[in-house]
Design an enzyme around this catalytic site. Sequence first.
Site, PDB file in Angstrom:
ATOM      1  N   CYS A 102      -5.471  -3.674  12.537  1.00 28.88           N
ATOM      2  CA  CYS A 102      -4.454  -2.631  12.760  1.00 28.88           C
ATOM      3  C   CYS A 102      -4.514  -2.051  14.169  1.00 28.88           C
ATOM      4  O   CYS A 102      -3.545  -1.465  14.648  1.00 28.88           O
ATOM      5  CB  CYS A 102      -4.612  -1.511  11.738  1.00 28.88           C
ATOM      6  SG  CYS A 102      -4.368  -2.101  10.070  1.00 28.88           S
ATOM      7  N   HIS A 161      -0.272   4.100  13.973  1.00 26.44           N
ATOM      8  CA  HIS A 161      -0.287   2.941  13.071  1.00 26.44           C
ATOM      9  C   HIS A 161       0.323   3.300  11.716  1.00 26.44           C
ATOM     10  O   HIS A 161       0.001   4.330  11.120  1.00 26.44           O
ATOM     11  CB  HIS A 161      -1.730   2.456  12.895  1.00 26.44           C
ATOM     12  CG  HIS A 161      -1.836   1.348  11.896  1.00 26.44           C
ATOM     13  ND1 HIS A 161      -1.030   0.238  11.953  1.00 26.44           N
ATOM     14  CD2 HIS A 161      -2.618   1.184  10.810  1.00 26.44           C
ATOM     15  CE1 HIS A 161      -1.321  -0.556  10.942  1.00 26.44           C
ATOM     16  NE2 HIS A 161      -2.282  -0.005  10.226  1.00 26.44           N
ATOM     17  N   ASN A 200       2.988  -1.940   5.787  1.00 28.76           N
ATOM     18  CA  ASN A 200       1.995  -2.043   6.858  1.00 28.76           C
ATOM     19  C   ASN A 200       2.025  -3.463   7.420  1.00 28.76           C
ATOM     20  O   ASN A 200       1.638  -4.408   6.735  1.00 28.76           O
ATOM     21  CB  ASN A 200       0.614  -1.717   6.272  1.00 28.76           C
ATOM     22  CG  ASN A 200      -0.501  -1.783   7.307  1.00 28.76           C
ATOM     23  OD1 ASN A 200      -0.283  -2.181   8.456  1.00 28.76           O
ATOM     24  ND2 ASN A 200      -1.706  -1.396   6.904  1.00 28.76           N
TER      25      ASN A 200
HETATM   26  N1  ACO Z   1       0.725   1.200  -8.681  1.00 22.66           N
HETATM   27  C1  ACO Z   1       0.384   2.020  -9.691  1.00 22.66           C
HETATM   28  N2  ACO Z   1      -0.859   2.528  -9.830  1.00 22.66           N
HETATM   29  C2  ACO Z   1      -1.765   2.155  -8.916  1.00 22.66           C
HETATM   30  C3  ACO Z   1      -1.482   1.299  -7.857  1.00 22.66           C
HETATM   31  C4  ACO Z   1      -0.165   0.794  -7.754  1.00 22.66           C
HETATM   32  N3  ACO Z   1       0.232  -0.028  -6.772  1.00 22.66           N
HETATM   33  N4  ACO Z   1      -2.597   1.121  -7.118  1.00 22.66           N
HETATM   34  C5  ACO Z   1      -3.570   1.850  -7.691  1.00 22.66           C
HETATM   35  N5  ACO Z   1      -3.080   2.478  -8.785  1.00 22.66           N
HETATM   36  C6  ACO Z   1      -3.754   3.369  -9.715  1.00 22.66           C
HETATM   37  C7  ACO Z   1      -5.249   3.155  -9.726  1.00 22.66           C
HETATM   38  O1  ACO Z   1      -5.588   2.103 -10.591  1.00 22.66           O
HETATM   39  C8  ACO Z   1      -5.741   4.489 -10.185  1.00 22.66           C
HETATM   40  O2  ACO Z   1      -5.584   4.530 -11.593  1.00 22.66           O
HETATM   41  P1  ACO Z   1      -6.673   5.296 -12.515  1.00 22.66           P
HETATM   42  O3  ACO Z   1      -6.634   6.729 -12.049  1.00 22.66           O
HETATM   43  O4  ACO Z   1      -6.132   5.074 -13.881  1.00 22.66           O
HETATM   44  O5  ACO Z   1      -7.974   4.611 -12.220  1.00 22.66           O
HETATM   45  C9  ACO Z   1      -4.735   5.471  -9.611  1.00 22.66           C
HETATM   46  O6  ACO Z   1      -3.572   4.705  -9.264  1.00 22.66           O
HETATM   47  C10 ACO Z   1      -5.243   6.170  -8.357  1.00 22.66           C
HETATM   48  O7  ACO Z   1      -5.783   5.186  -7.491  1.00 22.66           O
HETATM   49  P2  ACO Z   1      -6.391   5.564  -6.107  1.00 22.66           P
HETATM   50  O8  ACO Z   1      -6.912   4.337  -5.454  1.00 22.66           O
HETATM   51  O9  ACO Z   1      -7.323   6.737  -6.273  1.00 22.66           O
HETATM   52  O10 ACO Z   1      -5.088   6.057  -5.350  1.00 22.66           O
HETATM   53  P3  ACO Z   1      -4.985   6.808  -3.982  1.00 22.66           P
HETATM   54  O11 ACO Z   1      -4.244   8.060  -4.183  1.00 22.66           O
HETATM   55  O12 ACO Z   1      -6.287   6.858  -3.256  1.00 22.66           O
HETATM   56  O13 ACO Z   1      -4.034   5.853  -3.161  1.00 22.66           O
HETATM   57  C11 ACO Z   1      -3.976   4.100  -1.539  1.00 22.66           C
HETATM   58  C12 ACO Z   1      -4.422   4.532  -2.923  1.00 22.66           C
HETATM   59  C13 ACO Z   1      -2.457   4.160  -1.482  1.00 22.66           C
HETATM   60  C14 ACO Z   1      -4.422   2.685  -1.300  1.00 22.66           C
HETATM   61  C15 ACO Z   1      -4.524   5.052  -0.490  1.00 22.66           C
HETATM   62  O14 ACO Z   1      -5.901   5.259  -0.695  1.00 22.66           O
HETATM   63  C16 ACO Z   1      -4.340   4.502   0.909  1.00 22.66           C
HETATM   64  O15 ACO Z   1      -3.250   4.135   1.309  1.00 22.66           O
HETATM   65  N6  ACO Z   1      -5.395   4.473   1.719  1.00 22.66           N
HETATM   66  C17 ACO Z   1      -5.313   3.912   3.057  1.00 22.66           C
HETATM   67  C18 ACO Z   1      -5.256   2.434   3.007  1.00 22.66           C
HETATM   68  C19 ACO Z   1      -5.063   1.872   4.375  1.00 22.66           C
HETATM   69  O16 ACO Z   1      -4.932   2.573   5.348  1.00 22.66           O
HETATM   70  N7  ACO Z   1      -5.012   0.570   4.438  1.00 22.66           N
HETATM   71  C20 ACO Z   1      -4.705  -0.050   5.648  1.00 22.66           C
HETATM   72  C21 ACO Z   1      -5.831  -0.306   6.555  1.00 22.66           C
HETATM   73  S1  ACO Z   1      -5.795  -1.940   6.545  1.00 22.66           S
HETATM   74  C22 ACO Z   1      -6.087  -2.730   7.963  1.00 22.66           C
HETATM   75  O17 ACO Z   1      -6.661  -2.292   8.885  1.00 22.66           O
HETATM   76  C23 ACO Z   1      -5.682  -4.158   7.860  1.00 22.66           C
END
Ligand code: ACO
Length: 354
Positions: free
Chosen positions: A112, A280, A310
């Site tokens: 990224c 980003h 992304n």
């Molecule tokens: N749809 C529905 N539910 C989902 C999904 C989905 N796509 N994905 C996860 N859930 C569920 C989980 O299973 C969890 O369920 P549970 O509570 O029953 O266990 C619930 O949603 C909450 O999951 P979390 O992982 O705690 O959700 P969070 O609010 O943390 O959001 C996310 C997750 C969107 C991935 C967030 O943490 C995020 O975007 N973080 C940053 C990621 C990032 O920046 N990535 C890019 C860097 S990559 C690079 O450098 C290549």
Amino acid sequence: MGSVIMGTGVSVPDNVVTNHDLAQIMDTSDDWITSRTGVKERRFVDPGVGASDLAIDAAARAIEDAGLEPSEVDMLVTATMTPDYIAPGIAGLVQAGLGLNHVAAMDLRQQCSGFLYGLDLADAYLSTGRAGHVVVVGAEVHAGFLPWSRASWDRVLGDDSVELPADDYTRNTEHRAWSVLFGDGAGAMVLSAGDSPSTGVLGSSLHTDGESFELILVPGVGFKERPWVSSDQLTEDGHLPVMDGGGLYRRAVRLMPEAALEVLEQTGLTLDEVDLVVAHQANDRILEGVRKSFGMGFEKVPSNIAGYGNTTAGTLPILYDELRKAGRVARGTVVCFAAFGAGAHYGAVLYREP
Ligand code: ACO
């Protein structure tokens, strides 16, 4: 320092996949994805189209936009985490595809932050007189990464007649936390040597937090394995990314602003003097954190993640191209580019449009 962005170009594929399309192949919803990430739709290439193809298209547009001929380019920097081949990288393919001379062509593996590192590298060559015009391009085809079956792809691309096996749905759901975030696309810039240290690239602050290496990585295939890839590794999904979403979020909202403040201090500018933060596009909640930390709104910290997801190394140049073409980068506009991603590489580059 002082290098000037002379041209920009973008290449995004035609296939649009909405959150509603994804909800047909996994347990997710438009509401979940929109509220947690800001993504509404993303674009994917057809099979057989590589990051190099998008990179060539985006870079050719940027070279034309800069009013240059390919023969005038002195150096090429490509950034991707989804290269056409494991080795070598895409730089040679892009160089040949653009019809450049045998100029130095380098691959960056900063994910990224790849484009950001590319900007700084280009500026280093330009400001020391080692190059006059440098093309920097960030390109990704995440489609190949996604663990979706043929039937899943047919469904997300609109073929409702295809029956989705229950196992496919289960598998897609297992990987939903990361697979809904990404999309394909490329963006490029041409940078040329500037003639004033008070315009163009003003400074940079690049960092790597190696202790956060495991926040997002592809754990199971690689050259410390023997052989480097095996059917066992594939069965165990070792070729798919593993992501600590919360860990990434927390570090990104802290470290991008920190890097931006560092480069402002280095250059003697204040936050008030920044007109645009081109950050980003990993997740709009991360961007919300950046807005909050800077006391800025959407206008100053814009986002286009709703339309593309992304695109990793592609996000900064795709967004900048949009802003530039929308007339948001007038003479004197101060832009702070910032990124955070796998590695964990992060930083900021400050730029003033001449
Ligand atoms: N749809 C529905 N539910 C989902 C999904 C989905 N796509 N994905 C996860 N859930 C569920 C989980 O299973 C969890 O369920 P549970 O509570 O029953 O266990 C619930 O949603 C909450 O999951 P979390 O992982 O705690 O959700 P969070 O609010 O943390 O959001 C996310 C997750 C969107 C991935 C967030 O943490 C995020 O975007 N973080 C940053 C990621 C990032 O920046 N990535 C890019 C860097 S990559 C690079 O450098 C290549």
